[in-house]
Design a protein around this motif. Structure first.
Motif, PDB file in Angstrom:
ATOM      1  N   LEU A 185       0.827  -1.206   0.000  1.00 33.71           N
ATOM      2  CA  LEU A 185       0.000   0.000   0.000  1.00 33.71           C
ATOM      3  C   LEU A 185       0.862   1.258   0.000  1.00 33.71           C
ATOM      4  O   LEU A 185       0.485   2.287  -0.568  1.00 33.71           O
ATOM      5  N   ALA A 186       2.016   1.172   0.660  1.00 28.74           N
ATOM      6  CA  ALA A 186       2.870   2.358   0.806  1.00 28.74           C
ATOM      7  C   ALA A 186       3.755   2.598  -0.421  1.00 28.74           C
ATOM      8  O   ALA A 186       4.468   3.604  -0.479  1.00 28.74           O
ATOM      9  N   GLU A 187       3.676   1.683  -1.394  1.00 29.39           N
ATOM     10  CA  GLU A 187       4.516   1.812  -2.578  1.00 29.39           C
ATOM     11  C   GLU A 187       4.268   3.156  -3.259  1.00 29.39           C
ATOM     12  O   GLU A 187       3.103   3.540  -3.470  1.00 29.39           O
ATOM     13  N   GLY A 188       5.331   3.860  -3.579  1.00 23.35           N
ATOM     14  CA  GLY A 188       5.187   5.135  -4.302  1.00 23.35           C
ATOM     15  C   GLY A 188       5.019   6.337  -3.389  1.00 23.35           C
ATOM     16  O   GLY A 188       5.104   7.480  -3.846  1.00 23.35           O
ATOM     17  N   LEU A 189       4.762   6.127  -2.113  1.00 24.83           N
ATOM     18  CA  LEU A 189       4.632   7.262  -1.196  1.00 24.83           C
ATOM     19  C   LEU A 189       6.031   7.787  -0.856  1.00 24.83           C
ATOM     20  O   LEU A 189       6.997   7.036  -0.860  1.00 24.83           O
ATOM     21  N   GLN A 190       6.088   9.082  -0.562  1.00 24.75           N
ATOM     22  CA  GLN A 190       7.387   9.712  -0.295  1.00 24.75           C
ATOM     23  C   GLN A 190       7.575   9.936   1.200  1.00 24.75           C
ATOM     24  O   GLN A 190       6.727  10.588   1.827  1.00 24.75           O
ATOM     25  N   TYR A 191       8.633   9.397   1.761  1.00 28.81           N
ATOM     26  CA  TYR A 191       8.913   9.593   3.191  1.00 28.81           C
ATOM     27  C   TYR A 191      10.356   9.182   3.480  1.00 28.81           C
ATOM     28  O   TYR A 191      10.957   8.424   2.712  1.00 28.81           O
ATOM     29  N   GLN A 192      10.895   9.707   4.601  1.00 31.99           N
ATOM     30  CA  GLN A 192      12.250   9.311   5.015  1.00 31.99           C
ATOM     31  C   GLN A 192      12.232   8.363   6.225  1.00 31.99           C
ATOM     32  O   GLN A 192      13.195   7.684   6.509  1.00 31.99           O
ATOM     33  N   HIS A 193      11.113   8.405   6.987  1.00 26.34           N
ATOM     34  CA  HIS A 193      11.020   7.591   8.202  1.00 26.34           C
ATOM     35  C   HIS A 193       9.642   6.942   8.253  1.00 26.34           C
ATOM     36  O   HIS A 193       8.675   7.474   7.698  1.00 26.34           O
ATOM     37  N   ILE A 194       9.566   5.848   9.001  1.00 24.23           N
ATOM     38  CA  ILE A 194       8.240   5.320   9.323  1.00 24.23           C
ATOM     39  C   ILE A 194       8.078   5.352  10.840  1.00 24.23           C
ATOM     40  O   ILE A 194       9.064   5.288  11.579  1.00 24.23           O
ATOM     41  N   CYS A 195       6.831   5.455  11.281  1.00 26.10           N
ATOM     42  CA  CYS A 195       6.583   5.455  12.719  1.00 26.10           C
ATOM     43  C   CYS A 195       5.240   4.784  12.979  1.00 26.10           C
ATOM     44  O   CYS A 195       4.230   5.121  12.345  1.00 26.10           O
ATOM     45  N   GLY A 196       5.239   3.820  13.896  1.00 20.23           N
ATOM     46  CA  GLY A 196       4.003   3.125  14.247  1.00 20.23           C
ATOM     47  C   GLY A 196       3.299   3.864  15.367  1.00 20.23           C
ATOM     48  O   GLY A 196       3.932   4.367  16.294  1.00 20.23           O
ATOM     49  N   ILE A 197       1.979   3.945  15.262  1.00 21.77           N
ATOM     50  CA  ILE A 197       1.184   4.596  16.303  1.00 21.77           C
ATOM     51  C   ILE A 197       1.034   3.621  17.479  1.00 21.77           C
ATOM     52  O   ILE A 197       0.619   2.479  17.282  1.00 21.77           O
ATOM     53  N   PRO A 198       1.376   4.062  18.708  1.00 16.05           N
ATOM     54  CA  PRO A 198       1.266   3.168  19.864  1.00 16.05           C
ATOM     55  C   PRO A 198      -0.180   2.693  20.065  1.00 16.05           C
ATOM     56  O   PRO A 198      -1.084   3.521  19.909  1.00 16.05           O
ATOM     57  N   TYR A 199      -0.382   1.441  20.502  1.00 12.75           N
ATOM     58  CA  TYR A 199       0.693   0.479  20.582  1.00 12.75           C
ATOM     59  C   TYR A 199       0.798  -0.404  19.329  1.00 12.75           C
ATOM     60  O   TYR A 199       1.877  -0.852  18.980  1.00 12.75           O
ATOM     61  N   GLN A 200      -0.330  -0.739  18.747  1.00 13.30           N
ATOM     62  CA  GLN A 200      -0.304  -1.780  17.700  1.00 13.30           C
ATOM     63  C   GLN A 200       0.604  -1.432  16.523  1.00 13.30           C
ATOM     64  O   GLN A 200       1.205  -2.309  15.907  1.00 13.30           O
ATOM     65  N   GLY A 201       0.684  -0.146  16.203  1.00 19.94           N
ATOM     66  CA  GLY A 201       1.477   0.251  15.037  1.00 19.94           C
ATOM     67  C   GLY A 201       2.972   0.059  15.242  1.00 19.94           C
ATOM     68  O   GLY A 201       3.730  -0.065  14.268  1.00 19.94           O
ATOM     69  N   ILE A 202       3.430   0.025  16.508  1.00 19.12           N
ATOM     70  CA  ILE A 202       4.874  -0.016  16.755  1.00 19.12           C
ATOM     71  C   ILE A 202       5.522  -1.306  16.240  1.00 19.12           C
ATOM     72  O   ILE A 202       6.472  -1.251  15.456  1.00 19.12           O
ATOM     73  N   PRO A 203       5.007  -2.487  16.639  1.00 21.39           N
ATOM     74  CA  PRO A 203       5.656  -3.702  16.085  1.00 21.39           C
ATOM     75  C   PRO A 203       5.460  -3.834  14.575  1.00 21.39           C
ATOM     76  O   PRO A 203       6.314  -4.433  13.896  1.00 21.39           O
ATOM     77  N   MET A 204       4.376  -3.270  14.038  1.00 19.53           N
ATOM     78  CA  MET A 204       4.196  -3.328  12.579  1.00 19.53           C
ATOM     79  C   MET A 204       5.304  -2.521  11.903  1.00 19.53           C
ATOM     80  O   MET A 204       5.939  -2.973  10.945  1.00 19.53           O
ATOM     81  N   ALA A 205       5.549  -1.318  12.412  1.00 18.65           N
ATOM     82  CA  ALA A 205       6.595  -0.465  11.834  1.00 18.65           C
ATOM     83  C   ALA A 205       7.974  -1.099  12.033  1.00 18.65           C
ATOM     84  O   ALA A 205       8.833  -1.033  11.142  1.00 18.65           O
ATOM     85  N   THR A 206       8.167  -1.762  13.167  1.00 21.40           N
ATOM     86  CA  THR A 206       9.465  -2.395  13.439  1.00 21.40           C
ATOM     87  C   THR A 206       9.741  -3.496  12.415  1.00 21.40           C
ATOM     88  O   THR A 206      10.855  -3.618  11.892  1.00 21.40           O
ATOM     89  N   TYR A 207       8.708  -4.283  12.122  1.00 22.41           N
ATOM     90  CA  TYR A 207       8.855  -5.349  11.114  1.00 22.41           C
ATOM     91  C   TYR A 207       9.292  -4.736   9.776  1.00 22.41           C
ATOM     92  O   TYR A 207      10.232  -5.211   9.132  1.00 22.41           O
ATOM     93  N   LEU A 208       8.612  -3.672   9.361  1.00 21.35           N
ATOM     94  CA  LEU A 208       8.927  -3.078   8.049  1.00 21.35           C
ATOM     95  C   LEU A 208      10.283  -2.393   8.058  1.00 21.35           C
ATOM     96  O   LEU A 208      11.040  -2.469   7.088  1.00 21.35           O
ATOM     97  N   SER A 209      10.598  -1.725   9.154  1.00 21.75           N
ATOM     98  CA  SER A 209      11.882  -1.024   9.246  1.00 21.75           C
ATOM     99  C   SER A 209      13.044  -2.005   9.126  1.00 21.75           C
ATOM    100  O   SER A 209      13.978  -1.783   8.346  1.00 21.75           O
ATOM    101  N   THR A 210      12.961  -3.108   9.866  1.00 24.41           N
ATOM    102  CA  THR A 210      14.094  -4.035   9.878  1.00 24.41           C
ATOM    103  C   THR A 210      14.140  -4.901   8.624  1.00 24.41           C
ATOM    104  O   THR A 210      15.208  -5.291   8.176  1.00 24.41           O
ATOM    105  N   SER A 211      12.971  -5.185   8.034  1.00 21.71           N
ATOM    106  CA  SER A 211      13.003  -6.039   6.836  1.00 21.71           C
ATOM    107  C   SER A 211      13.318  -5.230   5.579  1.00 21.71           C
ATOM    108  O   SER A 211      13.754  -5.796   4.587  1.00 21.71           O
ATOM    109  N   ARG A 212      13.102  -3.901   5.621  1.00 21.51           N
ATOM    110  CA  ARG A 212      13.350  -3.070   4.418  1.00 21.51           C
ATOM    111  C   ARG A 212      14.452  -2.046   4.613  1.00 21.51           C
ATOM    112  O   ARG A 212      14.703  -1.214   3.729  1.00 21.51           O
TER     113      ARG A 212
END
Ligand code: PRP
Length: 212
Positions: A62-89
């Motif tokens: 879904l995020a393909e093509g969007l412009q950003y330098q950082h990702i951030c998960g909204i506490p709490y559920q978003g945090i491990p989701m963002a961590t997965y994407l940050s470390t895998s990408r």
């Protein structure tokens, strides 16, 4: 119960989520005080790594093509989701605190960034949009820009329009509740009458205006 692959179809993922009780039908008290006939409990996915991977892979698509330098998960559920994407990408992640500590650096947003850097916000569910309405100004007051937010599931109660109307931020979702119902109906996991009642509830319970 069969697990799903990270690249499974959206239908397979929704059915898997339903089968582990991530989507429940009944009577549920919501934060807004209303009683909802449907509850999305993505929190159960942390017990099922296959679901976590598939959910996050869908967010990534879904995020393909969007412009950003950082990702951030909204506490709490978003945090491990963002961590997965940050470390895998290999995308730098920021961590937003729920509460600033009175000791240490006293920062609200942890991580290195520069003024005007753009951060993509990630969350599991969107309902009223109140969380983004509260959090986006906090990122902006720390010097970061927010242009897009991505969520897995939008309950389709007007939250995305509230956020885009009030903050000029686009909220993208992988799937909406009505789309989820269609999938579950086809898979014979819910009845037509449950779907009809729930769709009517969503239509009658739209959020507009001030922060909830
Ligand atoms: O669009 P909204 O009406 O703001 O609702 C969506 C928010 O609600 C849920 O979090 P919750 O507040 O239940 O907290 P949690 O993530 O700590 O479980 C969900 O994870 C979103 O962050």
């Amino acid at each position: 119960m069969a697990t799903v692959s990270p690249k499974c179809s959206l239908s397979e993922l929704i059915i898997r989520l339903f089968d582990v009780d991530g989507l429940k039908f009944g009577n549920f008290s919501m934060r807004t005080g209303e009683i909802s006939p449907v509850y999305v409990d993505m929190r159960v996915m942390w017990s099922y790594p296959d679901i976590v991977k598939a959910v996050c892979e869908n967010i990534w698509k879904l995020a393909e093509g969007l412009q950003y330098q950082h990702i951030c998960g909204i506490p709490y559920q978003g945090i491990p989701m963002a961590t997965y994407l940050s470390t895998s990408r290999d995308i730098p992640m920021l961590l937003k605190r729920q509460h600033v500590k009175s000791y240490g650096t006293g920062r609200l947003i942890e991580g290195h960034y520069r003024d005007t850097d753009v951060v993509l916000l990630i969350d599991d569910v969107l309902m009223t949009g109140g969380t983004f309405l509260k959090d986006v100004p906090q990122f902006r007051s720390e010097g970061l820009e927010v242009i897009d937010c991505v969520v897995f599931l939008d309950r389709d109660q007007g939250g995305a329009d509230r956020v885009s109307g009030q903050l000029n931020v686009k909220v993208h979702s992988v799937v909406t509740l009505p789309q989820v119902f269609e999938i579950l109906l086809k898979a014979e996991r819910v009845t037509q009458s449950t779907v009809d009642t729930t769709l009517q509830y969503l239509k009658d319970n739209q959020f507009h205006g001030a922060v909830v």
